[in-house]
Design a protein around this motif. Sequence first.
Motif, short mmCIF file in Angstrom:
data_model
loop_
_atom_site.label_atom_id
_atom_site.label_comp_id
_atom_site.label_asym_id
_atom_site.label_seq_id
_atom_site.Cartn_x
_atom_site.Cartn_y
_atom_site.Cartn_z
N ARG A 1 0.85 -1.18 0.00
CA ARG A 1 0.00 0.00 0.00
C ARG A 1 0.90 1.25 0.00
NH1 ARG A 1 -4.35 -1.73 4.72
NH2 ARG A 1 -5.30 -3.47 3.60
N LYS A 2 1.30 1.60 -1.19
CA LYS A 2 2.34 2.62 -1.38
C LYS A 2 1.91 3.99 -0.84
CE LYS A 2 5.41 4.21 -5.05
NZ LYS A 2 6.32 3.51 -5.91
N GLN A 3 0.73 4.44 -1.20
CA GLN A 3 0.28 5.76 -0.80
C GLN A 3 0.04 5.84 0.71
OE1 GLN A 3 0.15 8.33 -3.03
NE2 GLN A 3 -0.20 9.63 -1.23
N GLU A 4 -0.57 4.81 1.26
CA GLU A 4 -0.84 4.77 2.70
C GLU A 4 0.47 4.80 3.49
OE1 GLU A 4 -2.68 1.59 5.90
OE2 GLU A 4 -3.53 1.63 3.86
N PHE A 5 1.47 4.06 3.01
CA PHE A 5 2.78 4.02 3.67
C PHE A 5 3.44 5.41 3.63
CE2 PHE A 5 7.40 3.32 3.47
CZ PHE A 5 7.59 2.56 4.62
N CYS A 6 3.35 6.07 2.49
CA CYS A 6 3.94 7.39 2.33
C CYS A 6 3.32 8.40 3.29
CB CYS A 6 3.78 7.86 0.89
SG CYS A 6 4.45 9.50 0.55
N GLU A 7 2.01 8.37 3.42
CA GLU A 7 1.33 9.29 4.33
C GLU A 7 1.75 9.05 5.78
OE1 GLU A 7 -2.79 8.70 3.57
OE2 GLU A 7 -2.74 9.64 1.57
N TRP A 8 1.95 7.79 6.14
CA TRP A 8 2.37 7.47 7.51
C TRP A 8 3.79 8.00 7.77
CZ3 TRP A 8 5.94 3.39 9.13
CH2 TRP A 8 6.02 3.27 10.53
N ILE A 9 4.70 7.77 6.82
CA ILE A 9 6.09 8.19 6.99
C ILE A 9 6.21 9.72 7.05
CG2 ILE A 9 8.36 8.28 5.87
CD1 ILE A 9 7.88 5.62 7.12
N CYS A 10 5.55 10.40 6.10
CA CYS A 10 5.75 11.84 5.95
C CYS A 10 4.87 12.70 6.85
CB CYS A 10 5.53 12.24 4.49
SG CYS A 10 6.71 11.51 3.33
N GLU A 11 3.68 12.23 7.19
CA GLU A 11 2.75 13.07 7.92
C GLU A 11 2.57 12.65 9.37
OE1 GLU A 11 -0.91 13.35 5.74
OE2 GLU A 11 0.12 13.72 3.83
N GLN A 12 2.49 11.34 9.61
CA GLN A 12 2.23 10.88 10.98
C GLN A 12 3.53 10.62 11.75
OE1 GLN A 12 -0.59 7.59 10.82
NE2 GLN A 12 -1.51 8.47 8.96
N ARG A 13 4.45 9.91 11.16
CA ARG A 13 5.69 9.56 11.83
C ARG A 13 6.67 10.74 11.80
NH1 ARG A 13 8.68 5.02 13.48
NH2 ARG A 13 10.91 5.15 13.01
N SER A 14 7.07 11.21 10.63
CA SER A 14 7.87 12.41 10.41
C SER A 14 9.12 12.47 11.29
CB SER A 14 6.99 13.66 10.65
OG SER A 14 7.65 14.82 10.24
N GLU A 15 10.01 11.47 11.14
CA GLU A 15 11.24 11.42 11.94
C GLU A 15 12.46 11.56 11.05
OE1 GLU A 15 11.52 8.17 14.64
OE2 GLU A 15 9.46 8.38 15.39
N LYS A 16 13.40 12.39 11.51
CA LYS A 16 14.59 12.69 10.73
C LYS A 16 15.43 11.46 10.44
CE LYS A 16 18.73 15.62 11.00
NZ LYS A 16 19.43 16.69 11.78
N LYS A 17 15.50 10.52 11.41
CA LYS A 17 16.36 9.35 11.23
C LYS A 17 15.93 8.46 10.07
CE LYS A 17 13.79 6.55 14.60
NZ LYS A 17 13.87 5.73 15.83
N ASP A 18 14.64 8.56 9.66
CA ASP A 18 14.15 7.75 8.55
C ASP A 18 14.73 8.20 7.20
OD1 ASP A 18 12.63 6.42 10.40
OD2 ASP A 18 10.77 7.51 9.94
N PHE A 19 15.27 9.42 7.15
CA PHE A 19 15.67 10.01 5.86
C PHE A 19 17.18 10.20 5.72
CE2 PHE A 19 11.29 11.23 6.62
CZ PHE A 19 10.68 11.04 5.38
N LEU A 20 17.95 9.48 6.53
CA LEU A 20 19.39 9.66 6.49
C LEU A 20 20.00 9.29 5.14
CD1 LEU A 20 20.39 8.44 10.08
CD2 LEU A 20 20.03 10.78 9.25
N GLN A 21 19.45 8.27 4.48
CA GLN A 21 19.97 7.87 3.17
C GLN A 21 19.70 8.94 2.10
OE1 GLN A 21 21.95 5.34 2.35
NE2 GLN A 21 22.01 4.77 4.53
N PHE A 22 18.66 9.77 2.28
CA PHE A 22 18.42 10.88 1.36
C PHE A 22 19.57 11.88 1.44
CE2 PHE A 22 14.29 9.03 1.59
CZ PHE A 22 13.63 9.39 0.43
#
Length: 616
Positions: free
Chosen positions: A571-592
């Motif tokens: 569920r690509k869109q649902e996962f994206c909303e959770w990561i970016c809007e609900q969770r929103s943690e800096k450590k998740d984006f270190l590879q970026f």
Amino acid sequence: MYLRECLIENVGPISALDVSLDIDTAGNPKPLILVGKNGTGKTIFLAYILDALAELAKKKFSDIAIGQQIGNSPFFKMTSGGDIRSLSGSSLSLLQFSDADSKFCYIEKVGQINPQNYTEKLRGRFESVQSWQEDEPFHKISAGDEKQIEGFFQNQAVCFFPSSRHERPHWLNLSAIEDKPLFGNEKRLSGVLGKPLIVERAAERNQQWLMDVLLDSLVDGNFIVGVPTPEQTAPIYFQAQPNLSDKLLLKLGRQNVESLLRSVLEDENAQLILNYRNAVHGRVAIHFGNGIIIPSLFHLSAGQALLFNLFATIIRYAERTDLQKSVHLSEIKGIVLVDEIDAHLHTDLQYEVLPKLVKLFPKVQFIITSHSPLFLLGMEREFGADGVQILEMPTGKQISTERFEEFLKSFEFYRQTQVFENTVEEQVLATSKPLVLTEGQTDVAYIKKALKLLEHTDLLEQVEIDEVGRSGKGGSTGGGHTNLDSARKFLENNQSRFPRRVLLLYDCDTRKEDEDVGSLSSRCIPQNTHNTKVTKGIENLLPVELFEERFYQKRSKQTEYGGETIISEFRKQEFCEWICEQRSEKKDFLQFEALVVPILREFLSTQACKLDAEPS
């Protein structure tokens, strides 16, 4: 007289073609369109129809084939053993034409064929077909009432436009001196048809004919020849009162030709005009609605010339014995064969104009080959799904209305391609900031979130990040790497129109090579080797532990052998909303930080270097 029945067996790619040609409720022939890949026998079908018409015409006219003699006349279509379908040993072709009163047949047999084997197949359909000798190696014959054959060819439009048809352009120097008669000066002789069945070029004859059409529309009155007295040595000509109805009809004939010209030129105000007698290119010119004048038919484009001359020839052939045929186009009858009718024509002419021109001649039997889905769709729109007969070669299977779906998809593809390119153009021209185009909506969300959390707000201010092909009215015209490829091709071909710097950012799984062409750059995000669960898409940059089972929807799919396969959909869109809007943690984006930010920094530095290099 129309072609009504056709049986062709073991000729080239055609194994067995057995069709009946349709007539509508008004008694008019439905246009027949032959479709199929190259090499499926479309032109072979037309060749047999042409050969049959030629053999019938030879019975009354002496100018059908070069070298024509009584009892010894060359065939239009040559036949040899190489034309017979492999391993069959023989071929058979039967065609039957008919009108309200009579039937006319054509037979060509190669090799040994027992006529008794065809008794049932021919009963009730090929009544006029005569039997043949089984052991005769080659047999060709045509039969029908010769008086009716004579009237058919004299009074109707019968012709074949091959795929090799062309019109000579005005700039081609054919010779230092070329004889160009000003008016039509053909002599009408008994037994001479005067209308070639094969029409490869018609502009010169039509140019002369148009001069006659123009003069007819300007006729002043009627002239009657008086009988001379014994004292007089020459006939006396009396001028009678002008026949108003005849003059109006002849003007209508000119208007019909001009209406045909307007359709081809897509100019509602185009008209024929007379040049001065010393005009270099002839007396008949064309006046466009915008005031521009082109001096002759030879100055039309290749597509315009072919289209106009094709339908003008139909009128010219039909009115040879009756001028009123040019006035009442709906009364013109005949059989017109056209190979690759859509050749050299722009899409508008294929879809909009050509079907309307065919419809002007409802009593003409058009038998056409085409490769154009747009032409078929235009014919269906103009005539209705039941108003056109479409045969798929080499089987001759009639395509139903449902089979148009594949053409509708092609048409939709063309439409969406145009929408996509227009959308990309709007995106590039929207602002002057450098533009980064990604494969999809979630790519944009992840990158913008990463830049914000990783405190790269300067990048967010200096570049615009968007999904390729995003529609400004909501929704999307399509994402994915294939659309980035399409955007790259479109932008590369139109760089002079798009001075803005554009970066096409591909996901890791595409493995695209870095490329810079002018103001356009392509980069591929490197693979995040730490995520071994998700190896494609922008999601590959996220930590593997985030991909919890709740974001996978399981469903079963039945296999061909009755078993079941469990499919787990992300569920690509649902996962994206959770990561970016609900969770929103800096450590998740270190590879970026490690894999995306350097690409954007490099892109911006290149832009800065380019601006510094530009003269102030």
